[in-house]
Design an enzyme around this catalytic site. Structure first.
Site, PDB file in Angstrom:
ATOM      1  N   GLU A 122       0.733  -1.155   0.114  1.00 61.93           N
ATOM      2  CA  GLU A 122      -0.016   0.189  -0.040  1.00 61.93           C
ATOM      3  C   GLU A 122       1.015   1.355  -0.356  1.00 61.93           C
ATOM      4  O   GLU A 122       1.951   1.185   0.553  1.00 61.93           O
ATOM      5  CB  GLU A 122      -0.712   0.066   1.365  1.00 61.93           C
ATOM      6  CG  GLU A 122      -1.761  -1.023   1.458  1.00 61.93           C
ATOM      7  CD  GLU A 122      -2.334  -0.850   2.646  1.00 61.93           C
ATOM      8  OE1 GLU A 122      -3.068  -2.102   3.334  1.00 61.93           O
ATOM      9  OE2 GLU A 122      -2.206   0.013   3.471  1.00 61.93           O
ATOM     10  N   CYS A 135       2.837   8.381   1.846  1.00 56.27           N
ATOM     11  CA  CYS A 135       3.493   7.344   3.050  1.00 56.27           C
ATOM     12  C   CYS A 135       3.716   6.063   2.152  1.00 56.27           C
ATOM     13  O   CYS A 135       2.929   5.429   1.608  1.00 56.27           O
ATOM     14  CB  CYS A 135       2.131   7.023   3.893  1.00 56.27           C
ATOM     15  SG  CYS A 135       2.503   5.851   5.025  1.00 56.27           S
ATOM     16  N   CYS A 142       5.205  -7.485   7.805  1.00 58.35           N
ATOM     17  CA  CYS A 142       6.054  -7.096   8.902  1.00 58.35           C
ATOM     18  C   CYS A 142       6.228  -7.976   9.880  1.00 58.35           C
ATOM     19  O   CYS A 142       5.380  -8.885  10.272  1.00 58.35           O
ATOM     20  CB  CYS A 142       5.382  -5.848   9.504  1.00 58.35           C
ATOM     21  SG  CYS A 142       6.214  -5.040  11.110  1.00 58.35           S
ATOM     22  N   CYS A 146       3.585  -5.746  16.549  1.00 56.68           N
ATOM     23  CA  CYS A 146       2.724  -4.615  17.525  1.00 56.68           C
ATOM     24  C   CYS A 146       1.037  -5.173  17.341  1.00 56.68           C
ATOM     25  O   CYS A 146       0.445  -5.620  16.560  1.00 56.68           O
ATOM     26  CB  CYS A 146       2.555  -3.378  16.775  1.00 56.68           C
ATOM     27  SG  CYS A 146       4.435  -2.809  16.749  1.00 56.68           S
ATOM     28  N   CYS A 149      -1.668  -3.422  15.041  1.00 58.60           N
ATOM     29  CA  CYS A 149      -1.448  -3.187  13.985  1.00 58.60           C
ATOM     30  C   CYS A 149      -1.845  -4.210  12.755  1.00 58.60           C
ATOM     31  O   CYS A 149      -1.601  -5.333  13.074  1.00 58.60           O
ATOM     32  CB  CYS A 149       0.181  -2.933  13.605  1.00 58.60           C
ATOM     33  SG  CYS A 149       0.545  -2.347  12.253  1.00 58.60           S
ATOM     34  N   GLY A 192       5.464  -2.178   7.230  1.00 65.30           N
ATOM     35  CA  GLY A 192       6.834  -2.685   7.399  1.00 65.30           C
ATOM     36  C   GLY A 192       7.509  -1.939   8.244  1.00 65.30           C
ATOM     37  O   GLY A 192       7.099  -0.810   8.901  1.00 65.30           O
ATOM     38  N   SER A 224      10.020   6.266  10.327  1.00 63.78           N
ATOM     39  CA  SER A 224       9.429   5.897  11.887  1.00 63.78           C
ATOM     40  C   SER A 224       9.968   4.430  12.196  1.00 63.78           C
ATOM     41  O   SER A 224       9.879   3.415  11.211  1.00 63.78           O
ATOM     42  CB  SER A 224       8.177   5.837  11.902  1.00 63.78           C
ATOM     43  OG  SER A 224       7.403   5.457  13.089  1.00 63.78           O
ATOM     44  N   LEU A 248       6.230   4.744  20.266  1.00 68.11           N
ATOM     45  CA  LEU A 248       6.281   4.588  21.783  1.00 68.11           C
ATOM     46  C   LEU A 248       5.132   3.900  22.357  1.00 68.11           C
ATOM     47  O   LEU A 248       5.245   2.711  22.823  1.00 68.11           O
ATOM     48  CB  LEU A 248       6.614   5.846  22.440  1.00 68.11           C
ATOM     49  CG  LEU A 248       7.052   5.857  23.933  1.00 68.11           C
ATOM     50  CD1 LEU A 248       8.462   5.006  23.929  1.00 68.11           C
ATOM     51  CD2 LEU A 248       7.278   7.239  24.308  1.00 68.11           C
ATOM     52  N   ASN A 323      -6.651   3.634  14.807  1.00 64.62           N
ATOM     53  CA  ASN A 323      -7.712   3.049  13.811  1.00 64.62           C
ATOM     54  C   ASN A 323      -8.039   1.671  14.312  1.00 64.62           C
ATOM     55  O   ASN A 323      -7.026   0.793  14.823  1.00 64.62           O
ATOM     56  CB  ASN A 323      -6.979   3.091  12.303  1.00 64.62           C
ATOM     57  CG  ASN A 323      -6.718   4.438  11.884  1.00 64.62           C
ATOM     58  OD1 ASN A 323      -7.612   5.221  11.430  1.00 64.62           O
ATOM     59  ND2 ASN A 323      -5.511   4.850  11.795  1.00 64.62           N
ATOM     60  N   CYS A 366      -2.104   1.908   8.023  1.00 65.45           N
ATOM     61  CA  CYS A 366      -1.191   0.886   7.478  1.00 65.45           C
ATOM     62  C   CYS A 366      -1.825  -0.305   7.431  1.00 65.45           C
ATOM     63  O   CYS A 366      -2.200  -0.872   8.507  1.00 65.45           O
ATOM     64  CB  CYS A 366      -0.227   0.875   8.476  1.00 65.45           C
ATOM     65  SG  CYS A 366       0.391   2.501   9.268  1.00 65.45           S
TER      66      CYS A 366
HETATM   67  N1  SAH Z   1       7.143  -0.048  11.700  1.00 69.79           N
HETATM   68  C1  SAH Z   1       7.308   1.594  12.001  1.00 69.79           C
HETATM   69  C2  SAH Z   1       6.823   2.162  10.847  1.00 69.79           C
HETATM   70  C3  SAH Z   1       5.287   2.055  10.363  1.00 69.79           C
HETATM   71  S1  SAH Z   1       3.764   2.170  11.318  1.00 69.79           S
HETATM   72  C4  SAH Z   1       6.596   2.017  13.166  1.00 69.79           C
HETATM   73  O1  SAH Z   1       6.359   0.963  13.827  1.00 69.79           O
HETATM   74  O2  SAH Z   1       6.966   2.975  13.567  1.00 69.79           O
HETATM   75  C5  SAH Z   1       3.630   4.004  11.365  1.00 69.79           C
HETATM   76  C6  SAH Z   1       2.873   4.348  12.722  1.00 69.79           C
HETATM   77  O3  SAH Z   1       1.400   3.680  12.859  1.00 69.79           O
HETATM   78  C7  SAH Z   1       3.705   3.644  13.923  1.00 69.79           C
HETATM   79  O4  SAH Z   1       3.592   4.484  14.929  1.00 69.79           O
HETATM   80  C8  SAH Z   1       2.546   2.435  14.360  1.00 69.79           C
HETATM   81  O5  SAH Z   1       2.734   2.242  15.619  1.00 69.79           O
HETATM   82  C9  SAH Z   1       1.270   3.248  13.734  1.00 69.79           C
HETATM   83  N2  SAH Z   1      -0.005   2.305  14.017  1.00 69.79           N
HETATM   84  C10 SAH Z   1      -0.050   0.928  13.822  1.00 69.79           C
HETATM   85  N3  SAH Z   1      -1.225   0.520  13.724  1.00 69.79           N
HETATM   86  C11 SAH Z   1      -2.014   1.316  14.025  1.00 69.79           C
HETATM   87  C12 SAH Z   1      -3.559   1.449  13.851  1.00 69.79           C
HETATM   88  N4  SAH Z   1      -4.378   0.433  14.355  1.00 69.79           N
HETATM   89  N5  SAH Z   1      -4.008   2.723  14.355  1.00 69.79           N
HETATM   90  C13 SAH Z   1      -3.242   3.875  14.434  1.00 69.79           C
HETATM   91  N6  SAH Z   1      -1.857   3.843  14.266  1.00 69.79           N
HETATM   92  C14 SAH Z   1      -1.333   2.773  14.208  1.00 69.79           C
END
Ligand code: SAH
Length: 380
Positions: A122, A135, A142, A146, A149, A192, A224, A248, A323, A366
């Protein structure tokens, strides 16, 4: 720490947290053709001299790629036919094809691109007052895991080559060319973990930032990371003026490792030490991303704990209303609690903003579109 160690540490976690490890494909992998966009200018010069051509041709090729943005090697009319044939034989000019293009009411456009081997990624174009921001995705899937995510559902399939990341920007720029607009900003926040694909990410940065490349200023680019500590040191030592963000999401080790398994491999205090090193080395402030999840990490007490944690670090906090991802349990914090959280941070002198939501009507977070559209790919 070398890449093997990093791989092991991440792999252990992935297995521990029952995320699927990188799949070893049983069937033969399709051969991926190298993208011409992967090459830095110096690499292209080297390639040319190794193939009996003059190094200055690299500048001409860059002009065709990044200024004129041609869609075929045959359009590179000031190159000899034999050089064009040679380029065609060794490189692909197009490695992405558009599967879906969705436009939101607010002007956000989301692209689902298909790669040479059939995987999809995407890319999102966002319209801001200050310009057009894109973006980009750095990996197919990935392996960071997390828990909130969508990008990590199904694990990591493969890294993107640098050119596949660059081409996302070129493709979107080609669309904008038709309306006379320009991609002015890049955020590496798509699918990723960019620091898990470090070398390709660096080549991407060099190409898009180069004045003969896409010429997008370092201060207009943000990378990031979820917190791969050794790579933060490495990145700091590159001494770039790129904006740097760290995800964080929690104010202490225990809460963080619940949300982000990577926090077990790289502890919060190690992470903050690396961040301090980064700010000292580059003189730049870091941005902490903090996704607000109802009942998880969004109380005023947590905000106070967070303010204490990052005290003294040259930073800014970006609050993200999370989200909703159907496969995940988390629910977005209410508007009033988001404001209360913001207020508590401000009261303690923290620089804080709330991320404006864009493209909510087109699943622009994402990994969401890919998860929706390509169920087969994720469970494959
Ligand atoms: N892997 C990297 C960059 C990609 S994600 C990272 O973790 O920073 C970009 C941002 O979107 C990150 O801060 C991630 O934690 C956040 N993110 C992931 N899932 C999300 C969701 N469901 N809603 C909002 N932000 C989210």
């Amino acid at each position: 720490m070398d890449q093997n160690n990093i791989n092991e540490r991440i792999q252990d976690l992935v297995e521990e947290t029952e995320q699927k490890p990188v799949r070893r494909e049983k069937k033969e992998k399709p051969q991926l053709r190298e993208s011409i966009y992967s090459l830095r200018l110096d690499e292209l010069q080297q390639w040319l001299t190794e193939h009996g051509e003059k190094a200055f041709r690299a500048g001409q090729i860059y002009e065709w790629l990044y200024e004129k943005r041609v869609k075929s090697f045959d359009d590179m009319s000031n190159l000899s036919k034999s050089l064009r044939e040679n380029l065609k034989e060794h490189f692909a000019l197009t490695t992405l094809s558009t599967l879906i293009k969705q436009e939101s009411k607010d002007g956000t456009i989301k692209f689902l691109f298909q790669l040479q081997d059939g995987y999809s990624i995407e890319t999102v174009l966002m319209r801001h007052e200050y310009g057009n921001s894109i973006c980009v995705t750095t990996q197919v899937g990935c392996r960071i895991g997390c828990t909130f995510c969508a990008s990590t559902l199904g694990g990591l399939k493969r890294h993107l080559m640098a050119g596949e990341i660059v081409e996302q920007v070129v493709k979107v720029q080609q669309e904008l060319d038709e309306v006379g607009e320009r991609v002015s900003h890049i955020v590496i926040m798509g699918i990723g973990e960019p620091f898990d694909n470090y070398d390709n990410m660096m080549n991407f940065l060099k190409v898009v930032n180069h004045d003969k490349g896409l010429n997008i200023g370092a201060r207009h680019i943000t990378v990031s990371t979820s917190g791969i500590v050794p790579k933060i040191y490495k990145f700091a030592d590159e001494e770039l003026q790129i904006n740097f963000a760290v995800s964080l999401h929690a104010p202490n080790q225990e809460a963080r490792q619940k949300l982000m398994p990577i926090a077990r491999a790289y502890k919060l205090d190690e992470l903050l030490e690396a961040v301090r090193y980064y700010t000292k080395k580059t003189g730049r402030r870091v941005s902490f991303e903090y996704g607000l999840m109802a009942g998880e990490n969004d109380s005023v007490e947590v905000a106070e704990e967070l303010a204490d944690l990052i005290k003294g670090i040259k930073c800014h906090v970006n609050l993200i209303p999370i989200n909703y991802v159907p496969e995940r349990d988390y629910i977005r914090t209410s508007r009033s609690s988001i404001f209360a959280f913001e207020k508590a941070l401000k009261k303690r002198g923290v620089n804080v903003t709330i991320r404006r939501e864009q493209g909510a009507d087109i699943a622009a977070a994402c990994g969401q579109l890919r998860a929706q559209e390509r169920q087969d790919e994720i469970s494959r």
